[in-house]
Scaffold this motif. Structure first.
Motif, short mmCIF file in Angstrom:
data_model
loop_
_atom_site.label_atom_id
_atom_site.label_comp_id
_atom_site.label_asym_id
_atom_site.label_seq_id
_atom_site.Cartn_x
_atom_site.Cartn_y
_atom_site.Cartn_z
N LYS A 50 0.78 -1.14 -0.16
CA LYS A 50 0.06 -0.06 0.01
C LYS A 50 0.85 1.19 -0.05
CE LYS A 50 -3.37 2.18 2.98
NZ LYS A 50 -4.17 2.29 4.21
N CYS A 51 0.73 2.11 -1.05
CA CYS A 51 1.55 3.36 -1.08
C CYS A 51 1.17 4.39 0.06
CB CYS A 51 1.61 3.80 -2.54
SG CYS A 51 2.55 5.46 -2.70
N PRO A 52 1.80 5.01 0.79
CA PRO A 52 1.34 5.99 1.75
C PRO A 52 0.81 7.06 1.19
CG PRO A 52 3.78 5.65 1.87
CD PRO A 52 3.20 4.68 0.84
N HIS A 53 0.82 7.36 -0.29
CA HIS A 53 0.14 8.70 -0.82
C HIS A 53 -1.22 8.47 -1.07
CE1 HIS A 53 -0.37 11.24 -4.55
NE2 HIS A 53 -0.44 11.84 -3.45
N ARG A 54 -1.66 7.64 -1.74
CA ARG A 54 -3.05 7.31 -1.95
C ARG A 54 -3.58 5.88 -2.01
NH1 ARG A 54 -3.23 11.61 -0.78
NH2 ARG A 54 -4.19 13.48 -1.72
N GLY A 55 -2.67 5.02 -1.16
CA GLY A 55 -3.03 3.55 -0.96
C GLY A 55 -3.15 2.71 -2.20
N ALA A 56 -2.39 3.06 -3.20
CA ALA A 56 -2.40 2.19 -4.44
C ALA A 56 -1.59 0.93 -4.08
CB ALA A 56 -1.74 2.85 -5.64
N ARG A 57 -1.96 -0.33 -4.76
CA ARG A 57 -0.93 -1.45 -4.50
C ARG A 57 0.37 -1.21 -5.16
NH1 ARG A 57 -4.52 -5.98 -2.99
NH2 ARG A 57 -2.58 -7.73 -3.51
N ILE A 69 8.83 1.59 -7.61
CA ILE A 69 8.17 2.72 -7.90
C ILE A 69 6.63 2.49 -7.88
CG2 ILE A 69 7.77 4.37 -9.97
CD1 ILE A 69 10.83 3.21 -10.99
N CYS A 70 5.97 3.33 -7.33
CA CYS A 70 4.46 3.12 -7.21
C CYS A 70 3.76 3.34 -8.65
CB CYS A 70 3.97 4.25 -6.26
SG CYS A 70 2.03 4.23 -6.13
N PRO A 71 2.96 2.53 -8.96
CA PRO A 71 2.39 2.71 -10.47
C PRO A 71 1.29 3.73 -10.48
CG PRO A 71 0.87 1.09 -8.95
CD PRO A 71 2.16 1.58 -8.29
N TYR A 72 1.05 4.76 -9.44
CA TYR A 72 0.02 5.67 -9.61
C TYR A 72 0.49 6.81 -9.86
CZ TYR A 72 -4.62 7.33 -8.66
OH TYR A 72 -6.06 8.12 -8.88
N HIS A 73 1.43 7.53 -9.00
CA HIS A 73 2.00 8.90 -9.30
C HIS A 73 3.39 8.97 -9.19
CE1 HIS A 73 -1.86 9.23 -7.18
NE2 HIS A 73 -1.92 10.31 -8.15
N GLY A 74 4.14 7.54 -9.27
CA GLY A 74 5.41 7.47 -9.29
C GLY A 74 6.26 7.73 -8.26
N PHE A 75 6.02 7.76 -6.83
CA PHE A 75 6.72 7.99 -5.93
C PHE A 75 7.77 6.83 -5.94
CE2 PHE A 75 4.07 10.25 -2.44
CZ PHE A 75 3.53 11.19 -3.33
N GLU A 76 8.76 7.29 -5.53
CA GLU A 76 10.01 6.05 -5.57
C GLU A 76 10.45 5.90 -4.08
OE1 GLU A 76 13.32 7.24 -8.30
OE2 GLU A 76 11.80 7.41 -9.78
FE1 FES Z 1 1.33 5.93 -4.99
FE2 FES Z 1 0.29 8.29 -5.47
S1 FES Z 1 -0.53 6.34 -4.60
S2 FES Z 1 2.29 7.55 -5.70
#
Ligand code: FES
Ligand code: FE
Length: 323
Positions: A50-57, A69-76
């Protein structure tokens, strides 16, 4: 997340080491939590998926060297789970608090073990034959049970079902009587000593006879047995990962000091057949969670392994997967 400290602080096998490739993200599920496993060189990471930004897998993201790298907004994220780069603000240092939740993980017996809490023991339960080169070893499973892991372990400790569920393989309808055996409390867990079982072909000679099983329950969801016939020893190490309260994954290492000429595929096929006879029965058991109140089900003297197991789980305060 569950509050069951016993299971949170224990090690659970969630995947095979060989299934974790250096460039792939491997999702797993444990105690109702989604986990993502990944590897950088010799280091294995087990994180909350779970990404701490918006919870994406994160498990549907990607890996670039030592970065996930998160698939949603690319946080590394680096291997410690710390965010190192936010593409929307490429020139700013990400805030320290942007971190993925990480878990303790280790490789042992060719499996990846995860602890979601603080490990009670440095390593998973012992597997005596692992280092012993006089044993050939092979891994069976994982076997998925739509039932509590405790039901799966209890089934593994139960010999009175052999003549019915495994007629012709591990038992026979002509020999249904169960002889007495001893249950012994150990420093950690307990043993079932000298459990006699009549088997149609205990040593591969085609002649039926009595064999002796000795079981050891190491942890709430890890057990093993050794059965010996004329110097031929077969040991099974069985560990069950609780996916949810009513679903689990069973891993079975088999170690044998004989039968080196038998192709591994034949031995695995036999074991798959046995376990696939158990699974529908275990899945049919109601309730799916193991009842720890001894009044909830009827017990026979030969069920003393189950009685001891249930009492032991209750004493420890296990609460996930039991009622
Ligand atoms: Fe992961 Fe936004 S939800 S970068
Ligand atoms: Fe069985």
């Amino acid at each position: 997340m569950t509050t069951d400290a016993i299971l949170l602080n224990d090690w659970h096998a969630v995947a095979k080491v060989e299934d974790l490739k250096s460039t792939s993200l491997l999702p797993a599920r444990l105690l109702g939590e989604n986990i993502v496993l990944w590897r950088y060189e010799n280091q294995i990471m087990a994180w909350q998926d779970k990404c701490p930004h918006r919870g994406a897998r994160l498990s549907i993201g990607s890996i670039s060297g030592d970065t996930l790298i998160c698939p949603y907004h690319g946080f590394e994220y680096d291997t410690t789970g710390t965010c190192t780069h936010i593409p929307a603000y490429p020139n700013r240092q990400p805030p320290q608090r942007v971190r993925v939740k990480t878990y303790t993980v280790q490789e042992c017996y060719g499996l990846i073990w995860v602890c979601l809490g603080t490990p009670d023991t440095p390593t998973p339960a012992p597997f005596a034959e692992w280092q012993d080169s006089s044993y050939r070893k092979f891994l069976c499973g994982p076997y998925n049970y739509q039932s509590s892991g405790f039901r799966a372990i209890e089934n593994f400790l139960d010999v009175s079902h052999f003549p019915f569920v495994h007629d012709g393989l591990l038992g026979s309808r002509s020999y249904t009587a169960v002889e007495d055996y001893e249950v012994r409390k150990e420093e950690t867990g307990f043993s079932l000593c000298n459990v006699p079982v009549w088997q149609p072909d205990p040593d591969g000679t085609g002649k039926g006879g009595k064999v002796i099983y000795n079981y050891r329950v190491w942890r709430p969801l890890t057990t093993s047995f050794v059965k010996e016939t004329n110097g031929n020893c077969l040991a099974i190490y069985f560990t069950v990962a609780p996916i949810n309260e009513e679903e689990c994954l069973g891993w079975m290492w088999i170690a044998m000091n004989y039968g080196f000429e038998i192709p591994e595929i034949d031995l695995k096929t036999f074991q798959d057949k046995v376990v696939n006879q158990d699974i529908p029965i275990v899945e049919s058991q109601q309730p799916k969670c193991l009842p720890l109140d001894l009044q909830a089900e009827f017990h026979l003297p030969c069920d003393k392994s189950s009685i001891f197991y249930r009492k032991w789980l209750r004493e420890m305060g296990v609460s996930f997967g039991v009622i």
